[in-house]
Design an enzyme around this catalytic site. Structure first.
Site, PDB file in Angstrom:
ATOM      1  N   ARG A  99      34.102  -0.857 -46.299  1.00 25.49           N
ATOM      2  CA  ARG A  99      34.192  -0.058 -45.073  1.00 25.49           C
ATOM      3  C   ARG A  99      33.985  -0.920 -43.832  1.00 25.49           C
ATOM      4  O   ARG A  99      34.290  -0.487 -42.718  1.00 25.49           O
ATOM      5  CB  ARG A  99      33.157   1.057 -45.107  1.00 25.49           C
ATOM      6  CG  ARG A  99      31.709   0.587 -45.044  1.00 25.49           C
ATOM      7  CD  ARG A  99      30.733   1.726 -45.157  1.00 25.49           C
ATOM      8  NE  ARG A  99      29.354   1.247 -45.323  1.00 25.49           N
ATOM      9  CZ  ARG A  99      28.332   2.024 -45.637  1.00 25.49           C
ATOM     10  NH1 ARG A  99      28.513   3.306 -45.838  1.00 25.49           N
ATOM     11  NH2 ARG A  99      27.119   1.522 -45.774  1.00 25.49           N
ATOM     12  N   LEU A 113      38.923  -0.496 -42.374  1.00 22.07           N
ATOM     13  CA  LEU A 113      39.029   0.430 -41.239  1.00 22.07           C
ATOM     14  C   LEU A 113      38.759  -0.256 -39.903  1.00 22.07           C
ATOM     15  O   LEU A 113      39.485  -0.016 -38.925  1.00 22.07           O
ATOM     16  CB  LEU A 113      38.100   1.621 -41.447  1.00 22.07           C
ATOM     17  CG  LEU A 113      38.473   2.508 -42.649  1.00 22.07           C
ATOM     18  CD1 LEU A 113      37.423   3.584 -42.862  1.00 22.07           C
ATOM     19  CD2 LEU A 113      39.840   3.132 -42.453  1.00 22.07           C
ATOM     20  N   VAL A 131      37.356   8.974 -42.725  1.00 22.09           N
ATOM     21  CA  VAL A 131      37.245   8.532 -44.118  1.00 22.09           C
ATOM     22  C   VAL A 131      36.171   7.454 -44.286  1.00 22.09           C
ATOM     23  O   VAL A 131      35.719   6.850 -43.329  1.00 22.09           O
ATOM     24  CB  VAL A 131      38.604   8.021 -44.639  1.00 22.09           C
ATOM     25  CG1 VAL A 131      39.643   9.115 -44.570  1.00 22.09           C
ATOM     26  CG2 VAL A 131      39.073   6.799 -43.852  1.00 22.09           C
ATOM     27  N   GLU A 132      35.800   7.217 -45.550  1.00 23.93           N
ATOM     28  CA  GLU A 132      34.786   6.231 -45.931  1.00 23.93           C
ATOM     29  C   GLU A 132      33.465   6.440 -45.186  1.00 23.93           C
ATOM     30  O   GLU A 132      32.826   5.495 -44.726  1.00 23.93           O
ATOM     31  CB  GLU A 132      35.314   4.804 -45.729  1.00 23.93           C
ATOM     32  CG  GLU A 132      36.483   4.472 -46.641  1.00 23.93           C
ATOM     33  CD  GLU A 132      36.885   3.009 -46.599  1.00 23.93           C
ATOM     34  OE1 GLU A 132      36.111   2.197 -46.048  1.00 23.93           O
ATOM     35  OE2 GLU A 132      37.953   2.676 -47.113  1.00 23.93           O
ATOM     36  N   GLY A 133      33.085   7.691 -45.072  1.00 21.10           N
ATOM     37  CA  GLY A 133      31.854   8.030 -44.366  1.00 21.10           C
ATOM     38  C   GLY A 133      32.157   8.445 -42.944  1.00 21.10           C
ATOM     39  O   GLY A 133      32.356   7.581 -42.087  1.00 21.10           O
TER      40      GLY A 133
END
Length: 495
Positions: free
Chosen positions: A58, A62, A180-182
């Site tokens: 992450r 991103l 996304v991804e947290g």
């Protein structure tokens, strides 16, 4: 017959962006132990593997997308602002536009610095899970801000779909990286400080271990004593570094000036984090306070990354102005997060107790000045080493009709043409030479083509030239959508 196998299920469509998102479905299928990553002995460790991959990933993928979007804003929006004229003046010279462009410039520089430092940690074999959360949240948020500012500068050219619009794709996909991804709201308010405090504090994990042991009273007392000593040590550093920063002036070494203030803010954070432990386990769920602590920690990382990155690239002419404005903004944001902690700390008196050694005179830092903003804006809208540095490794199509390709080609031409016109006026309104006029004409031709916005004879498959637009025209033109429920039955609806 072959045993049943899992199959890809229907995919989601996240704003049309190429981000694969969906599930795999199957019933009564067999997975051999040899297909488990790590073999049979690693069965049951899938969640651990996922978290470890997320802990690094992450902070890479991103943020890379957000940085690419911000770089594109520097390259294309900065160039467009130099090309586009309003009232016979390039909009890059208008202060309202410069305010937007300066944010794009400082955000891009800060994100590039954070990315390079984080990647260096990974290259060294580190696994900074807390910093990966910082990278994900801070970079995607700054990417969103850069795109929004770029949309404002581009105006109508950014809101009309078509081949000439290079902003719409990024504008539509940035919420995906935010989510996304947290999700950023969760990452900021619960993860960065809530988990980072446990993993980073030199004595807190030992205290938790002593509590979990049940009978380790000696270990508990030892770690509690260490925490108290650590708090007073940080209090002393907060005061002494605060005094040292007061006698460090901007006029000398710019890097040393900012480093002194960042060292002071880091000591302030360490002391306030110790004070936060007075809330006990409640600090992890006090999301207002935890989010502000996360803002301080994230800005400290960004600040040190920017200083490190600037030190390694000081040879870039004009980069000192971008560096100074970026650090000024980071210090101001850090201060505002601190002030939010002091004002809203839930234990009576603790907020004042924290503020007195950290900010005894109240607010000390201001946002970048108008002069700083104008300098950053000019550096990304004119042919400078800074513009080239901030746009390195940015993809530009070789298609001569691609709008970004045209902007990259036309921006220096338009800048040179404007300089020629300015010189002619300064020299008594003389006429340009034949060679100068050819450059002006070429630039004006490119300028006229680039400012055009796409238009179409049909929208949503419907002719619109034959009649005036009706209030329900867009609704009538919407296609029929078929929704397939889980039980397999179909039902039709109109979107």
């Amino acid at each position: 017959t072959a045993p049943p196998a899992p199959k890809p299920a229907p995919r989601h469509d996240p704003f049309g962006s190429p981000f694969m998102n969906g599930t795999v479905k199957g019933e009564n299928f067999f997975v051999p132990m040899s297909c488990i990553i790590g073999g049979e002995e690693r069965a049951g460790y899938g969640w651990n593997m996922l978290m470890e991959c997320l802990g690094e990933g992450r902070g890479i993928s991103l943020p890379a997308g957000a940085i690419a979007a911000s770089k594109m804003c520097v390259l294309a929006v900065g160039g467009y602002a130099r090309i586009r004229k309003q009232f016979k003046v390039p909009i890059a010279q208008m202060q309202g536009v410069q305010e937007k462009l300066s944010v794009i410039g400082t955000n891009t520089f800060a994100m590039m610095a954070a990315q390079n430092m984080f990647n260096s940690f990974l290259d060294a074999g580190e696994k900074p899970s807390c910093l990966s959360a910082v990278m994900k949240q801070m970079c995607t948020e700054r990417g969103r801000i850069s795109i929004n500012e770029g949309m404002d500068v581009m105006g109508g050219a950014a809101i009309c779909n078509g081949p000439a619009n290079f902003m719409a794709g990024g504008y539509g996909s940035i919420p995906v990286s935010i989510t996304v991804e947290g999700a950023n709201v969760l990452t900021r308010s619960l993860i960065i400080f809530g988990q980072g405090l446990t993993r980073s504090h030199p004595h807190l994990l030992g205290l938790i271990s002593a509590i979990e042991d049940g009978n380790d009273l000696a270990g508990f007392n030892r770690e509690l004593t260490n925490i108290i000593k650590h708090a007073f040590t940080n209090l002393g550093r907060s005061v002494t570094r605060g005094l040292a920063a007061q006698v460090t002036f901007r006029g000398g070494d710019l890097l040393a000036y900012h480093e002194a203030h960042m060292s002071r803010l880091a000591a302030n954070f360490a002391f306030c984090a110790d004070c936060g432990l007075t809330m006990g386990g409640g600090i992890k769920t006090a999301e207002f306070i935890s989010g502000r602590y996360a803002d301080v920690l994230s800005n400290l990382y960004l600040g040190y990354a920017v200083m490190w990155f600037y030190k390694n690239n000081k040879q870039v002419e004009g980069l000192d102005k971008v560096f100074d404005a970026t650090m000024t903004k980071i210090r101001f944001d850090t201060q505002e997060a601190f002030m939010g902690i002091f004002k809203n700390f839930p234990i009576p008196g603790m907020g004042l107790l924290m503020q007195l050694p950290c900010f005894p005179r109240g607010r000390e830092f201001s946002p970048p000045t108008d002069v700083q903003r104008a300098a950053v804006s000019d550096s990304i809208t004119t042919p400078t080493a800074v513009r080239e540095f901030l746009t390195q490794n940015t993809f530009v199509s070789k298609d001569p009709t691609d709008r970004v390709h045209m902007i990259v080609k036309a921006a220096p031409m338009c800048y040179e043409a404007d300089q020629i016109i300015a010189r002619c006026r300064k020299e008594g309104r003389r006429e340009p030479t034949k060679e100068e006029q050819a450059k002006i004409d070429a630039a004006e031709a490119m300028r006229e083509e680039i400012i055009q916005v796409d238009s179409f004879p049909k929208l949503m498959g419907q002719e619109h030239n034959a009649e005036w637009m009706k209030p329900d025209w867009g609704v009538q033109a919407q296609p029929k959508v078929t929704i397939e429920p889980a039980e397999g039955k179909q039902q039709k609806s109109t979107a």
